[in-house]
Design an enzyme around this catalytic site. Structure first.
Site, PDB file in Angstrom:
ATOM      1  N   ASP A 115       0.854  -1.160  -0.083  1.00 39.26           N
ATOM      2  CA  ASP A 115       0.163   0.045   0.061  1.00 39.26           C
ATOM      3  C   ASP A 115       0.735   1.207   0.047  1.00 39.26           C
ATOM      4  O   ASP A 115       0.924   2.006   0.868  1.00 39.26           O
ATOM      5  CB  ASP A 115      -0.808  -0.047   1.371  1.00 39.26           C
ATOM      6  CG  ASP A 115      -1.938   1.083   1.133  1.00 39.26           C
ATOM      7  OD1 ASP A 115      -2.166   1.767   0.104  1.00 39.26           O
ATOM      8  OD2 ASP A 115      -2.464   1.485   2.182  1.00 39.26           O
ATOM      9  N   LYS A 116       1.677   1.178  -1.108  1.00 42.28           N
ATOM     10  CA  LYS A 116       2.656   2.349  -1.189  1.00 42.28           C
ATOM     11  C   LYS A 116       2.367   2.993  -2.393  1.00 42.28           C
ATOM     12  O   LYS A 116       3.323   3.168  -3.277  1.00 42.28           O
ATOM     13  CB  LYS A 116       4.012   1.819  -1.059  1.00 42.28           C
ATOM     14  CG  LYS A 116       4.134   1.494   0.647  1.00 42.28           C
ATOM     15  CD  LYS A 116       5.753   1.734   0.945  1.00 42.28           C
ATOM     16  CE  LYS A 116       5.739   1.369   2.334  1.00 42.28           C
ATOM     17  NZ  LYS A 116       6.627   2.372   3.064  1.00 42.28           N
TER      18      LYS A 116
END
Length: 131
Positions: A115-116
């Site tokens: 989740d970057k």
């Protein structure tokens, strides 16, 4: 690398008992062979019969062979070397591994979720697979 992997601790425990046992077996091997040679129980062509030194060296070779063949160096050196190589390869591929314990725990990973946004993707999140 600042900490030991659990497998390295296991290797250290095994090596702690293995090394003295191997040295004792090597000394015992030398003693038995020296006794056999000194008692004249070996075929005459095995020795040059130049004296006690030749008998000592003949028996000594067997003792050294035991040490070389059963050397625990492989156990004590291979584990940290494997961890070092694995963290180095990971670093070259852009994966930073904190240490041996984290590397060893990685074998149980079945899924990875990132989740970057913008760091690992092109900045436009999208669903690639749904189950």
């Amino acid at each position: 690398q600042t900490s030991k992997a659990p497998i390295q601790a296991t290797a250290d425990v095994i090596a702690k008992w293995f090394v003295p046992a191997v040295v004792l077996i090597a000394i015992l091997t030398w003693t038995v062979w020296f006794s056999v040679v000194f008692a004249g129980k070996t075929p005459p062509h095995y020795l040059l019969h130049s004296g006690v030194a030749d008998e000592f060296v003949f028996a000594f070779k067997f003792g050294v062979a035991v040490l070389v063949i059963s050397c625990p160096c492989a156990l004590g050196l291979a584990t940290p070397t494997a961890v070092m190589v694995a963290t180095g390869v990971g670093a070259k591929l852009g994966i930073l591994i904190k240490g041996g314990e984290a590397l060893e725990m990685g074998q149980n990973v079945t899924q990875v979720i990132f989740d970057k946004t913008g760091t690992l993707t092109v900045g436009k999140p999208s669903i690639t697979e749904f189950r």
